[in-house]
Motif scaffolding. Structure first.
Motif, short mmCIF file in Angstrom:
data_model
loop_
_atom_site.label_atom_id
_atom_site.label_comp_id
_atom_site.label_asym_id
_atom_site.label_seq_id
_atom_site.Cartn_x
_atom_site.Cartn_y
_atom_site.Cartn_z
N THR A 90 0.89 -1.18 0.00
CA THR A 90 0.00 0.00 0.00
C THR A 90 0.92 1.23 0.00
O THR A 90 2.14 1.09 -0.06
CB THR A 90 -0.92 0.06 1.25
N ARG A 277 -11.84 4.50 6.40
CA ARG A 277 -10.74 5.05 7.20
C ARG A 277 -9.70 5.67 6.29
O ARG A 277 -9.45 5.18 5.18
CB ARG A 277 -10.07 3.94 8.01
N THR A 279 -6.68 5.45 6.67
CA THR A 279 -5.50 4.58 6.64
C THR A 279 -5.61 3.56 5.52
O THR A 279 -6.70 3.13 5.17
CB THR A 279 -5.40 3.79 7.97
N SER A 280 -4.46 3.14 5.00
CA SER A 280 -4.45 1.94 4.17
C SER A 280 -4.27 0.75 5.10
O SER A 280 -3.92 0.93 6.27
CB SER A 280 -3.34 1.99 3.12
N ALA A 281 -4.53 -0.45 4.60
CA ALA A 281 -4.50 -1.60 5.50
C ALA A 281 -4.09 -2.86 4.78
O ALA A 281 -4.33 -3.01 3.59
CB ALA A 281 -5.87 -1.80 6.15
N THR A 308 -5.16 -6.58 0.89
CA THR A 308 -4.90 -5.18 1.21
C THR A 308 -6.05 -4.28 0.78
O THR A 308 -6.86 -4.65 -0.08
CB THR A 308 -3.63 -4.69 0.49
N ARG A 327 -5.16 -6.80 11.30
CA ARG A 327 -5.10 -5.67 10.37
C ARG A 327 -3.85 -4.85 10.69
O ARG A 327 -3.63 -4.44 11.83
CB ARG A 327 -6.36 -4.81 10.50
N HIS A 329 -1.95 -1.40 9.80
CA HIS A 329 -2.38 -0.11 9.26
C HIS A 329 -1.39 0.98 9.67
O HIS A 329 -0.42 0.72 10.39
CB HIS A 329 -3.79 0.21 9.77
N ASP A 330 -1.66 2.19 9.21
CA ASP A 330 -0.74 3.29 9.51
C ASP A 330 -1.43 4.38 10.33
O ASP A 330 -1.08 5.55 10.22
CB ASP A 330 -0.12 3.85 8.22
N ARG A 331 -2.40 3.97 11.14
CA ARG A 331 -3.07 4.95 11.99
C ARG A 331 -2.11 5.69 12.93
O ARG A 331 -2.24 6.91 13.10
CB ARG A 331 -4.20 4.28 12.79
#
Ligand code: 1HN
Length: 345
Positions: A90, A277, A279-281, A308, A327, A329-331
């Motif tokens: 991602t 969201r 974010t990507s995941a 993804t 998951r 993610h980039d939160r």
């Protein structure tokens, strides 16, 4: 809302040439590319990697390429939107599937990006992070934070496979990615912190005023504990799925600076439609099978698969059998930058 913006073609050729010679370009023809209205327009497309497809390819890599020739024997999961060979799954997450064979070692190095592994198959693998030996058992989350020395070893008798997730794309973008190498590390002869200092949730070693706490006090999150927690939450929770975030037991914050990890349980027949969201995941299937729809693309997943979703993806999950997903993610990054967002569907 502004009118349609001017294009490059509308400008006289001599002016375009003069701009190029001067090393400048007009913003207005490119403005919408970098600032689309309302929501980002991701390059990332949903991806799905079945373990059935990856496993034989990985084992073949084990025959073809000795670990000494690879340093890390990994097949990289490339974002379909960027094409095979792209070093990212991602916008912000790199994923790779790594194989270590019995008796092999992967030498120590440290680098600016952070990594985390989810163990997919095999027993007897371990990672040593700054001298701490972290056993790798199925479903465990094992951290190797940026700047920490890490090497891998294998004391078992069958191939060991794990999924690597790194915030590498971000570091590459920042031109901040580099590594140092070293011989294998000496291992402290004691169990890892998840078995000693952080054996039970809610308990941490008592500190004196002058004691220091490690920045990454717990680097292994045994799957058995995550699953047990999710099961109890599913049993006693109200409707909605059971979900837990992996956190640093000393700070309550995310386990790594940019990447976050969230485990979820879906009971057989249960569905989940999370908000959109920012974010990507990446989703990794620990157990169970089902279907997810990501921006209209249906993904039928089985144990050990990975799939993804781009930023702001419209996602629904449905479990055919009891399922556990992690998951990635980039939160944490987006919260630090102050723009993490959720939109109701
Ligand atoms: C890395 O350090 C590992 O330590 C795996 O196992 C994959 C991909 C890119 C950069 C560093 C590892 C990696 C990596």
């Amino acid at each position: 809302m502004s009118e349609q913006l001017g294009t490059l073609e509308e400008l006289p050729e001599d002016y375009r040439n003069d701009m190029a010679s001067a090393g400048v370009a007009p913003l207005w023809p490119m403005m919408r590319n970098v600032l689309p209205h309302g929501a980002p327009k991701p390059v990332t497309r949903p991806g799905h990697w079945t373990y059935d497809a990856l496993r034989p390819l990985l084992l073949r890599a084990g025959e073809l390429t000795p670990v000494e020739k690879a340093e890390r024997r990994v097949l990289v999961l490339s974002d379909p939107g960027r094409g095979t060979g792209a070093m990212q799954a991602t916008s912000s997450i790199y994923l790779g599937m790594q194989l270590l064979l019995p008796g092999e070692t992967a030498p120590a190095h440290r680098h600016t990006p952070s990594a985390a592994r989810i163990i997919v198959e095999g027993e007897g693998g371990f990672t040593v992070v700054d001298g701490e030996k972290l056993p790798m058992e199925n479903g465990d989350l094992v951290l190797t934070p940026g700047g920490d020395w890490h090497d891998h070893g294998h004391e078992g008798s069958e191939p060991v496979v794990w999924l690597d997730a790194l915030d590498l794309p971000l570091f590459v973008y920042l031109e901040g990615s580099y590594a140092e190498e070293a011989p294998l590390q000496a291992q402290r002869n004691r169990p890892d912190a998840s078995e000693v200092e952080y054996r039970a949730a809610g308990l941490a070693p008592s500190r004196r005023l002058d004691s220091t706490v490690r920045r990454y006090p717990m680097m292994r999150y045994p799957w058995a504990r995550t699953e047990a927690a999710l099961r109890e939450m599913a049993r006693w929770g109200d409707d909605g799925i059971a979900e837990v975030d992996y956190i640093n037991p000393e700070t309550g914050q995310d386990v790594l600076p940019t990447m976050g990890f969230t485990a979820m349980m879906l009971e057989a027949g249960q569905s989940d439609a999370p908000p959109l969201r920012s974010t990507s995941a990446a989703f990794h299937v620990i157990k169970g099978s089902g279907k997810s729809v990501v921006n209209g693309e249906e993904i039928s997943w089985s144990p050990k698969d990975t799939f993804t979703a781009p930023v702001f993806a419209d996602i629904t999950h449905h479990a055919d059998s009891e399922a556990f997903l992690v998951r990635i993610h980039d939160r944490p990054l987006q919260e630090k930058l102050g723009y993490y967002e959720e939109r109701a569907k």
